[in-house]
Every structure is written in structure tokens, then in C-alpha cells.
Design a protein around this motif. Structure first.
Motif, PDB file in Angstrom:
ATOM      1  N   LEU A  47     123.742 -14.394  11.513  1.00 17.74           N
ATOM      2  CA  LEU A  47     123.345 -13.212  10.849  1.00 17.74           C
ATOM      3  C   LEU A  47     124.771 -12.571  10.563  1.00 17.74           C
ATOM      4  CD1 LEU A  47     120.358 -12.086  12.708  1.00 17.74           C
ATOM      5  CD2 LEU A  47     120.439 -13.338  10.648  1.00 17.74           C
ATOM      6  N   VAL A  67     128.011 -10.111  11.420  1.00 20.81           N
ATOM      7  CA  VAL A  67     128.351  -8.745  12.209  1.00 20.81           C
ATOM      8  C   VAL A  67     128.377  -7.651  11.077  1.00 20.81           C
ATOM      9  CG1 VAL A  67     129.865  -7.318  13.277  1.00 20.81           C
ATOM     10  CG2 VAL A  67     129.748  -9.975  13.916  1.00 20.81           C
ATOM     11  N   ALA A  68     127.457  -6.719  11.446  1.00 19.48           N
ATOM     12  CA  ALA A  68     127.251  -5.419  10.636  1.00 19.48           C
ATOM     13  C   ALA A  68     128.312  -4.191  11.140  1.00 19.48           C
ATOM     14  CB  ALA A  68     125.675  -5.128  10.548  1.00 19.48           C
ATOM     15  N   PHE A 120     118.962   7.747   7.339  1.00 15.28           N
ATOM     16  CA  PHE A 120     119.224   8.185   6.167  1.00 15.28           C
ATOM     17  C   PHE A 120     120.697   8.343   5.735  1.00 15.28           C
ATOM     18  CE2 PHE A 120     119.657  11.867   2.999  1.00 15.28           C
ATOM     19  CZ  PHE A 120     119.195  11.417   1.907  1.00 15.28           C
ATOM     20  N   THR A 121     121.235   7.840   4.824  1.00 22.60           N
ATOM     21  CA  THR A 121     122.669   7.729   4.624  1.00 22.60           C
ATOM     22  C   THR A 121     123.057   8.372   3.355  1.00 22.60           C
ATOM     23  OG1 THR A 121     122.754   5.566   3.508  1.00 22.60           O
ATOM     24  CG2 THR A 121     122.922   5.546   5.729  1.00 22.60           C
ATOM     25  N   GLY A 165     126.527   7.342   1.383  1.00 19.36           N
ATOM     26  CA  GLY A 165     126.516   6.530   2.505  1.00 19.36           C
ATOM     27  C   GLY A 165     126.995   7.164   3.841  1.00 19.36           C
ATOM     28  N   HIS A 166     127.128   8.733   3.538  1.00 19.97           N
ATOM     29  CA  HIS A 166     127.677   9.375   4.726  1.00 19.97           C
ATOM     30  C   HIS A 166     127.055  10.639   4.924  1.00 19.97           C
ATOM     31  CE1 HIS A 166     131.237   7.381   2.955  1.00 19.97           C
ATOM     32  NE2 HIS A 166     130.976   6.344   4.035  1.00 19.97           N
ATOM     33  N   SER A 197     116.866  -5.421  11.633  1.00 14.11           N
ATOM     34  CA  SER A 197     116.947  -5.823  10.226  1.00 14.11           C
ATOM     35  C   SER A 197     116.279  -7.118  10.373  1.00 14.11           C
ATOM     36  CB  SER A 197     118.371  -5.801  10.057  1.00 14.11           C
ATOM     37  OG  SER A 197     119.168  -6.609  10.438  1.00 14.11           O
ATOM     38  N   ARG A 206     115.306 -14.720   6.864  1.00 15.30           N
ATOM     39  CA  ARG A 206     116.846 -15.031   6.811  1.00 15.30           C
ATOM     40  C   ARG A 206     116.978 -16.215   7.806  1.00 15.30           C
ATOM     41  NH1 ARG A 206     120.498 -10.449   7.939  1.00 15.30           N
ATOM     42  NH2 ARG A 206     118.709  -9.576   9.125  1.00 15.30           N
TER      43      ARG A 206
END
Lengths: 408, 408
Positions: free
Chosen positions: A200, A202-203, A246-247, A251-252, A398, A405
DNA sequence: AGCTTTAGTTCATTGCTTGAACTATATGAG
DNA sequence: CTCATATAGTTCAAGCAATGAACTAAAGCT
């Protein structure tokens, strides 16, 4: 008028839906139902059918796929009284993900199994102020490898991981845009190197966002909409809406530290003026309270501040009161912009909550009456390791939302 | 790490996906592709197959359903050069929806066909200040019936409608929670009575939100993320994120009129303190500029203000400058909370833009440097009838996104 | 031992997308 | 005028997924 959301809705844009997507969707539905059962209660296929609305036949088939993928495990029998007992199902505790964190004073890694149990956790002191990303990531890689092998000794496989850093990140590219307290700006991290061969990957997460996600999983009230305010050197935030982070378009979102709370106030490190952080950030508060933060470590300064507050020292009390009032102003404005009605205090705001609460509630009453109920201002249920656990939990989630996946 | 969104994703919660959902999803996909073609260009089935990624066979079958439902129409041939010419498809202009609006000084209704053409539009002056909902709705019902029959004479059928009101609403129940300028609070509107027998019913919108949606459809730059700021007696806002209206968990996000811009400021009608509305609302600005708003109508007062500004009267200039500066503070905070980088000015902010722009940009530079590019502060492209068109457009869009609602 | 109850599986049916084959209709070259 | 080519659209068998009914499995109760 009636406007029911379709059970399986495609995106507005460009992507055809095929029958296979239905299976993916229902696979996630079943797995999500298993994950949502309280720990210790292992649902049977029949219970899952009842909960999800799928037929027993479909659930059986879907569960078979999940067993094959190793995401789920059968565990003993489940006597129901009369009738044939069901077979209990649970998220496979032999599979896990790793949460990782780079912070100002330390690096850390922890292995969390799919059921949420923390198997290993290691924190390593390290001064990362004004650091360069390469060596820090190398050290973290070593730590991750050790922790991973410790998990391996227990027969647990690490599928992927999540890394939380205190700064603005772009999760899709693994880029840290800016992390002032680390001295990083515009660096591309080699995330995959932290966990070689992990299916998977790394996020990457912002620290406050990861902590907010940890709160989401551990809130006693099960709230699904709140703002997590992280009080560290900087003041960050994570906005959870509908159980999702909520991004915002860039995204910030949720950067409450830079809401304007004093138009005539001082300059902020972000270039703005009168930001909340200039009043309620750790260094700002130490200075306002007359506590030197330069020489000693910040934890020592915080201890001094708590001592001063206990002693009733007016300067300290005034500093905290002002922070609380300004936090209230920022939360009032946030409530208007995103219509949120619940706040969770983390970091030093959690520590100082006994002194902050009064001025904060009063300020909310003045600036946004009726938006927050009193019980809606609460303290973090996770504590220090929030970012670590949140990063891991988010990766688990996720996976639960897209189990295909991991299929062969 | 890779995290591709599934083409057909089910909701996290409770709803099984069946094969039929795939068809609904793809029906919306095809219809959306037809709607997204520029007006005048009528796509063929083959083009739709190329755009959507579906096979020609699937598109043919889906288009057949849309034709049967009367949502789409075949229109002549489409020569491509060599080969058999395609058959052009378009949204059926014989089907339409009605936009309606109740505002302080008028009620209005317009019929907009599925392709976006405005067929009829009627505005009826009416003083709705301190009104009761019943009579207003009755008058609107009469207006709607007349406009509907005018459309009927042209052979156009009205499928549903949307009503915009200046106040907080609950779209799911058709309840107006509070509309201070109408004097309404907690009233349940009989929306269905406005368009009897209309298959899609009547949806309810907040005025600023509807206007924001109209902007979304008419922006020349095609922006999909922006904040629409509506300057009326009150200051409202509509937050568009990812081409969707963002309403927040409580349904009332984007209320920028009540962001705190002056912690030491005066009391607001909402009960708060130092809200943007107390500085930049119409009445507040008239008063600060020394223009009596009580006796005359607001449009007269606005004319006076413009005259005073043209004449360079210091009081008027100062009032507008302060409003611009405070608007900048509010937008700076909004940028931080939802990470939006584009603003559209509507209502009196659009009219006053030449005077507002300078102080506004300066203020943004002071309080949120780098968040907004200069070109990102623009003026409404729709103008006065934004709410009317937005309400209609939103109903059309909800139909495009769920066309199965109109199937036999 | 037999009845009842609940869990889980098997299987024919339905609905949907797919891809290949096929029909339909245009342009252009010889 | 005819044939080759290209593109549009339809038909049809195949594959996959959920469904519901019938069936098997395994317990408790009498």
C-alpha cells in the motif's frame, strides 16, 4: 422535494461505471460493516447481510474475497441461542500498517493492526529544528525497519504506512511545501523507501490533520463533524466533516492558526497580520506570560507556565485569558464559514483547557451566540500520539474503503 | 502512494449497490457529457462514447433511455467529413424548469429550458418587508402559474422548480429558519403548491447560495472553486468547491457576513459582535456615509452613495474604504479556513467594486499575503437575476446528475 | 429422536457492460 | 457509375454481479 442519493453514484466527470465497480463498492460496504462492529463483537455473515441490506448469498461471496485477500479472518463460533451458530469475522490482526511521525523534537513509528491494536511503538528523541530532510528521513527509515521487523517477529505483516509532518503537504505527490519548524520547504520525500515492498505504500499527512483523524476514531461521543485545533509551536487545525477530512480545493483547509483575530495586531511568521498564532501559539504565550522560552526546552517552559497559573500569577493568567478570547474569535468565524459546531482542543490547548475554557466560551457567546453548545468544546481524547495513530488509522481506513487494492 | 478513486463509489455508510446503480450512474455520465458540450455543438453517440469511455453499444442503449424519458432530443445530422454522419443530440428544449425568488422588494419567476435558455421572465414589485409567508407565497403561486402557462403556450413543459429566499433555509424540509429582512422565522413553505403536478417538485435555496450556483454556470474563466459574496441588506455568501455548493454539516456554510472583522465593533442583528455585516452591509454603509436610508428606497440610497463617491465626498469614500478593508479581513480568514483562492463580488459589492477593489486587495495583502492572486477577485458575471437563474440551474443540474428520476 | 430455528451455500434468473460482427450512410477515386 | 474506405450506429453472445428461492448444516428445545 425528494432527492435521494443513489446507492452507487459515479463522479460528475469522466469515468464509466461497470458491473465490477458494484462489486468493489459492496466489498467496501461489507468490510466497513465488519470494521464498524465494536471490538470483541465479531459479526457473522448473516448479521452483515442484515446490516448492509445485501443478501446472504452476496455477503458470503464477498466475504470469501476478503478472506482470500487476507483482510478478514474467521474466528470461532458465535452462538445466537437457537439455530446454527454463525462464524465470527474480524479484521485480520495479522495484517497491520505503520504510523510514522517527524516532529520538532523526535521521530516516531508505531505498528497498528487492522483491528486498531497498537503492537509496537517507538519514539526516538531527535532535534529536527533547522534540519535537512535527507538525514531525518534516513533515520526514520532505520527506525521504521526496526519496528517493522519487531512486528514481523510477532507474525504481523505491515501492508503500508502513513507519515505525519508538521507543515503544509501535498499528499498526492509526497511533497512537503513548507514546514517552518523543521526548516523544510519544497522538499520531495522518498516515502516508498520507508517501507520497501509494502503493497500500500506510504501516505503523507499534515500533523494536525492526522491528529484530527485520530480524534475521529477515538471520540467518545462519536462526533463526525468537528474542528480539531492543534496547539504546538504553530497553531494548526484539522477539519472533519461527515467523518471525512475536509482539505478544501487547495488541500490546506482548517488552518485556523492564521485566522485574523486582531486586525491591529502584530506580524505573523506567515506574513499575515494579527493571526491567531501570534496570540495563542506556544512561543507567543510564553512571551506574553513573561516566561523565557529561548534557553530551555518548550516542555520546561510549559511546566513553568502551568506553575505560574497555579500560583495565580497575573501575567500568566492574562496571557492565557487573551489566548482563549482570541481562540473564541477564530472559532466564531470558523463556525460561520464552514458551519461547524464542535471543537476539540489538542496540544497545549488541551493542557491549558482549565484556564482557557472560561474566556473561550465567553468569547464564543459574544461573537457567535448559539453556534456552539457548551458541551461542544471538548479536549482531545487521544493525547500526544494523535498524529502517529491518526496517520496509521487513516491508512487503515483507506484500505477499508477500497479493499480491492489488496486483491490478487 | 496511489489512491485512485473508484469509478463508481458507494457511500461509506449503509446502502447496497446493485447492477441497476451502474446504469443510473452511466445514464448521468452520458447526460452530463451531452450537457457539457458547448451550446450549438450537438454530440453524436460516437462522440459520447469517446468522451465517456463507454462503448458505442452502451451509449446507444443509454441514449435510448434518455430519449424515451424526453430529456434529450435528436437534432438533424452531423457531417464528420468522410463516413456516415452522426445524429446530433441535445438537451430537450421542450422541457424546462422554473426559477423563483422572493426578495425584499419583489417576487420573480423565470422559465429556463434544459439547454439553459431563458424563455419567460417576470418580476413583480412587492414590498415583502415584515411580511407573512402565506400571502407572499400565494402571490408567487399566481405568478408561477401565469409564467408556466406562457411557457405552455410555447409548447414547453415545466418539470420542476427552485425557489430562492434571502435567509437560512433547510432544503430537505422546505423550512425557512430565519429570514430577517422578510420578517420570517421558522415557517414551513408549501413548495409543492407553486408548481402543482410538476414531477420534480420545487427545491428551496438560500439566495446567496443560488446566486453562487448561477455564477458557477456563467463564469467566463470556468472557475470551479470560489466564494461568492452577496452584498444586500445583509451580507451573504455561497461557497462553491469542486463545482459543488459546499453547505457544511449544518447546511449553512459560507456565511461570511458574520465573520468577526472587528472584535471591538458593534452589535450585529445576528447577536454577534463586530461581524462584517455591521461594517459592509447596505444599511451600515449608508449610515457610515451619512446617507439617510430610512425614508427612501434602498436603490435611491445607493444612487446617492454612488453620486457622493463620484463627487469625492470624504465620508462616503471612507465608508467604502472601511468596508473594503473589512471585507479583506473576512476573506483572509475564509481563505485560511477553507483554503479558497478566488472571490466573486455580487450585489452592492459588484456595484461599488471600483472603489472597493483598492482597499480590498491591500487588506488581503496585509492579512493573507499570497493566498489570492490579483485576478482572483472578480465581479459577478450574472448580475441581478443571479438567484433566479441559479435556482433554476441547480434544479437542471440535479436532474442531469440523476436523470433516472424522470424515467417511466 | 424429532421439531424448530438460524447460518450459510447452491443455482437459475435478471440486468448491465463489453467487444465483435454487422448494417447503414456518407466521401472520394478510378 | 461503381467500388473502396471511413465513420455511425445496432445486434448479439459472453461475462460478471446481485437476487431470491431452494437447499444443506448445525445448533437448541421438547
Amino acid at each position: 422535494m425528494v432527492m435521494p442519493a443513489p446507492a452507487v453514484a459515479g463522479p460528475g466527470g469522466t469515468a464509466p461505471g461497470s458491473v465490477g465497480d458494484v462489486r468493489r463498492s459492496n466489498l467496501a460496504l461489507v468490510l466497513g460493516a465488519i470494521a464498524d462492529f465494536p471490538p470483541g463483537a465479531h459479526p457473522s455473515r448473516a448479521q452483515l447481510a442484515a446490516v448492509t441490506g445485501l443478501t446472504k448469498a452476496s455477503v458470503s461471496s464477498l466475504v470469501l474475497d476478503l478472506l482470500d485477500a487476507g483482510i478478514v479472518r474467521e474466528i470461532g463460533l458465535n452462538p445466537q441461542g437457537r439455530g446454527r451458530p454463525g462464524v465470527g469475522l474480524e479484521l485480520n490482526p495479522g495484517r497491520a500498517v505503520m504510523g510514522m511521525e517527524v516532529n520538532v523534537d523526535y521521530i516516531a513509528a508505531a505498528v497498528v493492526d487492522l483491528a486498531g491494536g497498537v503492537l509496537v511503538r517507538e519514539v526516538q528523541d531527535r532535534d529536527n529544528r533547522k534540519s535537512v530532510d535527507g538525514p531525518v528521513m534516513a533515520a526514520l527509515g532505520v527506525l521504521a525497519a526496526r519496528v517493522r521487523s519487531l512486528a514481523g517477529e510477532k507474525g504481523v505483516e505491515v501492508l503500508g504506512g502513513g507519515l505525519a509532518v508538521p507543515g503544509l503537504v501535498d499528499p498526492s505527490t509526497g511533497r512537503v511545501l513548507t514546514a517552518p519548524n523543521l526548516g523544510w520547504a519544497g522538499v520531495d520525500l522518498d516515502l516508498a523507501a520507508l517501507l520497501p515492498e509494502a503493497p500500500l505504500g506510504v501516505a503523507l499527512f499534515n500533523e494536525a490533520n492526522a491528529a484530527a483523524l485520530a480524534e475521529l476514531r477515538h471520540r467518545p461521543d462519536g462526533a463526525s463533524d468537528f474542528l480539531f485545533v492543534s496547539g504546538e509551536v504553530g497553531v494548526g487545525g484539522g477539519l472533519v466533516i461527515g467523518s471525512e477530512l475536509f482539505t478544501g480545493p487547495g488541500g490546506h483547509a482548517g488552518e485556523v492558526g492564521h485566522i485574523v483575530v486582531d486586525p491591529d495586531g502584530g506580524r505573523c511568521s506567515c506574513g499575515g497580520t494579527g493571526c491567531l498564532e501570534t496570540v495563542a501559539g506556544q512561543d507567543a504565550m510564553f512571551e506574553a506570560a513573561g516566561i523565557g522560552s529561548g534557553g530551555n526546552s518548550r516542555s520546561a517552559a510549559m511546566a513553568k507556565l502551568l506553575q505560574a497559573l497555579d500560583a495565580g500569577q497575573p501575567g500568566a493568567l492574562a496571557a492565557v485569558e487573551r489566548a482563549g478570547r482570541c481562540l473564541g474569535i477564530a472559532l466564531a468565524s470558523t463556525a460561520r464559514v464552514v458551519n461547524i459546531a464542535s471543537v476539540v482542543l489538542g496540544g497545549h490547548f488541551a493542557v491549558l483547557e482549565p484556564w482557557l475554557r472560561g474566556p473561550l466560551l465567553e468569547s464564543l457567546q459574544t461573537y457567535a451566540p448559539g453556534m456552539y453548545a457548551a458541551g461542544q468544546v471538548s479536549v482531545s481524547a487521544v493525547g500526544e500520539s494523535g498524529a502517529l495513530l491518526g496517520a496509521a488509522g487513516s491508512v487503515i481506513r483507506s484500505l477499508v474503503e477500497a479493499p480491492h487494492r489488496l486483491q490478487a
